[in-house]
Design an enzyme around this catalytic site. Structure first.
Site, PDB file in Angstrom:
ATOM      1  CG  ASN A   9      80.003 -13.271  43.997  1.00 28.89           C
ATOM      2  OD1 ASN A   9      80.724 -13.447  43.013  1.00 28.89           O
ATOM      3  ND2 ASN A   9      80.455 -13.375  45.239  1.00 28.89           N
ATOM      4  CD1 TRP A  10      76.599 -14.918  38.554  1.00 29.60           C
ATOM      5  CD2 TRP A  10      77.488 -14.871  36.498  1.00 29.60           C
ATOM      6  NE1 TRP A  10      75.619 -14.503  37.678  1.00 29.60           N
ATOM      7  CE2 TRP A  10      76.138 -14.460  36.406  1.00 29.60           C
ATOM      8  CE3 TRP A  10      78.257 -14.917  35.330  1.00 29.60           C
ATOM      9  CZ2 TRP A  10      75.539 -14.113  35.205  1.00 29.60           C
ATOM     10  CZ3 TRP A  10      77.656 -14.558  34.128  1.00 29.60           C
ATOM     11  CH2 TRP A  10      76.315 -14.165  34.073  1.00 29.60           C
ATOM     12  CE  LYS A  11      79.865 -16.890  46.148  1.00 29.79           C
ATOM     13  NZ  LYS A  11      79.666 -17.532  47.433  1.00 29.79           N
ATOM     14  CG  HIS A  97      82.678 -12.750  48.725  1.00 31.75           C
ATOM     15  ND1 HIS A  97      82.978 -14.015  49.187  1.00 31.75           N
ATOM     16  CD2 HIS A  97      81.351 -12.742  48.463  1.00 31.75           C
ATOM     17  CE1 HIS A  97      81.863 -14.731  49.188  1.00 31.75           C
ATOM     18  NE2 HIS A  97      80.866 -13.980  48.751  1.00 31.75           N
ATOM     19  CD  GLU A  99      83.138 -17.539  48.505  1.00 35.47           C
ATOM     20  OE1 GLU A  99      83.294 -17.117  47.348  1.00 35.47           O
ATOM     21  OE2 GLU A  99      82.047 -17.957  48.934  1.00 35.47           O
ATOM     22  CD  GLU A 169      77.757 -12.022  50.642  1.00 39.32           C
ATOM     23  OE1 GLU A 169      76.884 -12.383  49.851  1.00 39.32           O
ATOM     24  OE2 GLU A 169      78.972 -12.258  50.456  1.00 39.32           O
ATOM     25  N   GLY A 175      76.502 -20.317  51.021  1.00 40.47           N
ATOM     26  CA  GLY A 175      76.629 -21.620  50.358  1.00 40.47           C
ATOM     27  C   GLY A 175      76.268 -22.793  51.247  1.00 40.47           C
ATOM     28  CB  SER A 215      71.580 -19.723  51.873  1.00 43.50           C
ATOM     29  OG  SER A 215      72.788 -20.455  51.992  1.00 43.50           O
ATOM     30  N   GLY A 236      74.616 -15.843  45.479  1.00 44.37           N
ATOM     31  CA  GLY A 236      75.631 -16.731  44.908  1.00 44.37           C
ATOM     32  C   GLY A 236      74.966 -17.777  44.031  1.00 44.37           C
ATOM     33  N   GLY A 237      74.826 -18.982  44.574  1.00 43.96           N
ATOM     34  CA  GLY A 237      74.328 -20.132  43.822  1.00 43.96           C
ATOM     35  C   GLY A 237      73.095 -19.868  42.968  1.00 43.96           C
TER      36      GLY A 237
HETATM   37  P1  13P Z   1      75.113 -18.227  48.248  1.00 43.77           P
HETATM   38  O1  13P Z   1      73.910 -17.440  47.782  1.00 43.77           O
HETATM   39  O2  13P Z   1      75.484 -19.326  47.318  1.00 43.77           O
HETATM   40  O3  13P Z   1      74.981 -18.647  49.677  1.00 43.77           O
HETATM   41  O4  13P Z   1      76.365 -17.216  48.194  1.00 43.77           O
HETATM   42  C1  13P Z   1      76.245 -15.972  48.773  1.00 43.77           C
HETATM   43  C2  13P Z   1      77.433 -15.169  48.404  1.00 43.77           C
HETATM   44  O5  13P Z   1      78.540 -15.454  48.816  1.00 43.77           O
HETATM   45  C3  13P Z   1      77.240 -14.032  47.495  1.00 43.77           C
HETATM   46  O6  13P Z   1      78.373 -13.235  47.449  1.00 43.77           O
END
Ligand code: 13P
Length: 252
Positions: A9-11, A97, A99, A169, A175, A215, A236-237
């Site tokens: 997920n590149w956000k 998600h 967020e 999640e 994050g 994470s 994510g990251g």
């Molecule tokens: P991180 O891997 O950066 O913690 O993010 C997880 C995430 O929100 C994937 O949708």
């Protein structure tokens, strides 16, 4: 059908040029990885979906959307519908998600509408949910997850579950560098499978892929993925870097 999935997920990261480069890099690196029953997915920003899809052609890499609006069409300035995604060749959408829930006010009721709209348009859904730190501290994490699933998805009939992937999640792990332990992930995933068994049947429970997100890094991926009810990760990251993302794919 239950498969292993690694989804990035590149956000709100990567401009068009960066998107093309990252897709190219991942495409090249997964050519050298044996992907037995494993799907590799990336979710770039809306504006970069078309170029990512183009770049991912003739590879096993799937390009999906991070979100969509629930309405069919209409006066919703700045929004994107399921039909629009379908029209550019998107087959899967991430919904719910944390967020989207916390920053953009998406409620369970809105998410249920989004789920219906996605399915009506033939889109597969990666449905995200998970508890806050305070929920876990007060030992309400199971009931929070149960109500998110009930309110967002349990109105569906069992057939619809062919088109659903779940992504647990825990919000406190997103994050933050803090992951759920493999045991915490397994405990929750087993609980979710039990809910599916109770609400639907063994086939839905056994055939639904349940991903863990929060994470996930090359250093912890293998241990998390070794758990029997963890079918992969939503990353994510670490999905923004070819080497890290590839290492996570290899871990599964
Ligand atoms: P991180 O891997 O950066 O913690 O993010 C997880 C995430 O929100 C994937 O949708």
């Amino acid at each position: 059908m239950r498969s292993k999935i690694i989804a990035g997920n590149w956000k709100m990261n990567m401009n068009n040029k960066e998107t093309k480069n990252l897709v190219k890099g991942i495409k090249k690196s997964i050519k050298r990885v044996q992907l037995d029953n494993t799907r590799v997915i990336v979710a770039p920003a809306y504006v970069n979906l078309t170029s990512a899809i183009k770049r991912a052609k003739k590879s096993n890499l799937e390009v999906v959307s991070q979100n969509m609006h629930q309405a069919k069409n209409g006066a919703f300035t700045g929004e994107i519908s399921a039909d629009m995604l379908k029209g550019i060749g998107v087959k899967t959408v991430i919904l719910g998600h944390s967020e989207r829930r916390s920053i953009f006010g998406e409620t369970d009721a809105i998410l249920a509408e989004k789920v219906n709209s996605a399915l009506e348009n033939g889109l597969e859904i990666i449905f995200c949910f998970g508890e806050l730190l305070e929920d876990r501290k007060s030992e309400n994490h199971f009931s929070v997850v149960e109500s998110q699933l009930k309110n967002g998805l349990f109105h569906l009939d069992s057939m619809a579950w062919n088109q659903i992937v779940l992504a647990y999640e825990p919000v406190w792990a997103i994050g933050t560098g803090e992951t759920a332990s493999p045991e915490q992930a397994q405990e929750m995933h087993a609980f979710i499978r039990k809910l599916l068994q109770e609400k639907y049947n063994t086939s839905v429970a056994d055939n639904t892929s349940i991903l863990y997100g929060g994470s996930v890094k090359p250093a912890n991926a293998e241990e998390i993925f070794s758990k029997q009810d963890v079918d992969g990760g939503l990353i994510g990251g670490a999905s923004l870097n070819v080497a890290d993302f590839t290492a996570i794919i290899k871990a599964i």
